[in-house]
Design a protein around this motif. Structure first.
Motif, PDB file in Angstrom:
ATOM      1  N   ARG A  73      50.839  43.121 -18.699  1.00  0.00           N
ATOM      2  CA  ARG A  73      50.806  43.292 -17.244  1.00  0.00           C
ATOM      3  C   ARG A  73      50.369  42.022 -16.530  1.00  0.00           C
ATOM      4  O   ARG A  73      49.856  42.076 -15.413  1.00  0.00           O
ATOM      5  N   SER A  74      50.583  40.886 -17.208  1.00  0.00           N
ATOM      6  CA  SER A  74      50.277  39.568 -16.639  1.00  0.00           C
ATOM      7  C   SER A  74      48.795  39.354 -16.392  1.00  0.00           C
ATOM      8  O   SER A  74      48.423  38.476 -15.613  1.00  0.00           O
ATOM      9  N   ARG A  84      56.252  40.648 -28.793  1.00  0.00           N
ATOM     10  CA  ARG A  84      55.464  41.350 -29.792  1.00  0.00           C
ATOM     11  C   ARG A  84      54.885  42.611 -29.187  1.00  0.00           C
ATOM     12  O   ARG A  84      54.679  42.683 -27.971  1.00  0.00           O
ATOM     13  N   THR A  85      54.674  43.590 -30.020  1.00  0.00           N
ATOM     14  CA  THR A  85      54.006  44.813 -29.589  1.00  0.00           C
ATOM     15  C   THR A  85      52.530  44.652 -29.928  1.00  0.00           C
ATOM     16  O   THR A  85      52.160  44.715 -31.090  1.00  0.00           O
ATOM     17  N   ALA A  93      59.944  44.669 -13.637  1.00  0.00           N
ATOM     18  CA  ALA A  93      61.026  45.441 -13.019  1.00  0.00           C
ATOM     19  C   ALA A  93      62.396  44.871 -13.372  1.00  0.00           C
ATOM     20  O   ALA A  93      63.396  45.590 -13.358  1.00  0.00           O
ATOM     21  N   LYS A  94      62.434  43.586 -13.703  1.00  0.00           N
ATOM     22  CA  LYS A  94      63.697  42.921 -14.062  1.00  0.00           C
ATOM     23  C   LYS A  94      63.796  42.640 -15.545  1.00  0.00           C
ATOM     24  O   LYS A  94      64.742  41.958 -15.979  1.00  0.00           O
ATOM     25  N   ASN A  95      62.831  43.103 -16.326  1.00  0.00           N
ATOM     26  CA  ASN A  95      62.836  42.849 -17.783  1.00  0.00           C
ATOM     27  C   ASN A  95      62.950  41.364 -18.096  1.00  0.00           C
ATOM     28  O   ASN A  95      63.640  40.980 -19.049  1.00  0.00           O
ATOM     29  N   THR A  96      62.276  40.538 -17.339  1.00  0.00           N
ATOM     30  CA  THR A  96      62.466  39.096 -17.461  1.00  0.00           C
ATOM     31  C   THR A  96      61.125  38.368 -17.527  1.00  0.00           C
ATOM     32  O   THR A  96      60.191  38.699 -16.788  1.00  0.00           O
ATOM     33  N   THR A 131      61.414  49.429 -22.261  1.00  0.00           N
ATOM     34  CA  THR A 131      59.996  49.329 -22.609  1.00  0.00           C
ATOM     35  C   THR A 131      59.489  47.894 -22.557  1.00  0.00           C
ATOM     36  O   THR A 131      58.509  47.567 -23.208  1.00  0.00           O
ATOM     37  N   PHE A 132      60.164  47.055 -21.774  1.00  0.00           N
ATOM     38  CA  PHE A 132      59.768  45.649 -21.708  1.00  0.00           C
ATOM     39  C   PHE A 132      58.297  45.509 -21.340  1.00  0.00           C
ATOM     40  O   PHE A 132      57.608  44.634 -21.844  1.00  0.00           O
ATOM     41  N   TRP A 133      57.819  46.382 -20.474  1.00  0.00           N
ATOM     42  CA  TRP A 133      56.449  46.239 -19.975  1.00  0.00           C
ATOM     43  C   TRP A 133      55.397  46.425 -21.075  1.00  0.00           C
ATOM     44  O   TRP A 133      54.240  46.054 -20.890  1.00  0.00           O
TER      45      TRP A 133
END
Length: 126
Positions: free
Chosen positions: A54-55, A99-100, A75-78, A28-30
């Motif tokens: 989402r940048s 943070r959420t 896509a890379k959780n980075t 759920t990194f995104w």
């Protein structure tokens, strides 16, 4: 709660560059807004840069604007911090944080971030 791990710190001469990376666990990194903070010797932890899920939005501390760039690859959780034109005063331990969010606003207060990495040392020699 997401687990975070920073890498990429080191010793660099003034004027040089480094790229920090922070890898997150989970799928759920995104959904997380991400940020970089730093803490220099004898100083409080301070905001460096942040990026929304989402940048769509980024922001920077005045002290690093034009020299640092935050980005993320969901896509890379980075999340990355590209640092250029480094100065001795950039010497610090750098932490990534997650943070959420409830909206797409940037959060500057470290207390608003629930997940932190262990930190990576950046030392800039003058």
């Amino acid at each position: 709660q997401v687990q975070l791990a920073e890498s990429g710190g080191g010793l660099v001469q003034a004027g040089g560059s480094l790229r920090l990376s922070c890898v997150a666990s989970g799928r759920t990194f995104w959904t997380y807004a991400m940020a970089w903070f730093r803490q220099g010797p004898g100083k409080a932890r301070e905001f460096v840069a942040a990026i929304t899920q989402r940048s769509f939005t980024t922001d920077y501390a005045d002290s690093v604007k034009g020299r640092f760039t935050i980005s993320r690859d969901n896509a890379k959780n980075t999340v990355y911090l590209q640092m250029s034109s480094l100065k001795a005063e950039d010497t610090a331990v750098y932490y990534c944080a997650a943070r959420t969010p409830v909206d797409y606003a940037i959060a500057y207060d470290p207390d608003q971030y629930r997940s932190w990495g262990q930190g990576t040392q950046v030392t800039v020699s003058s």
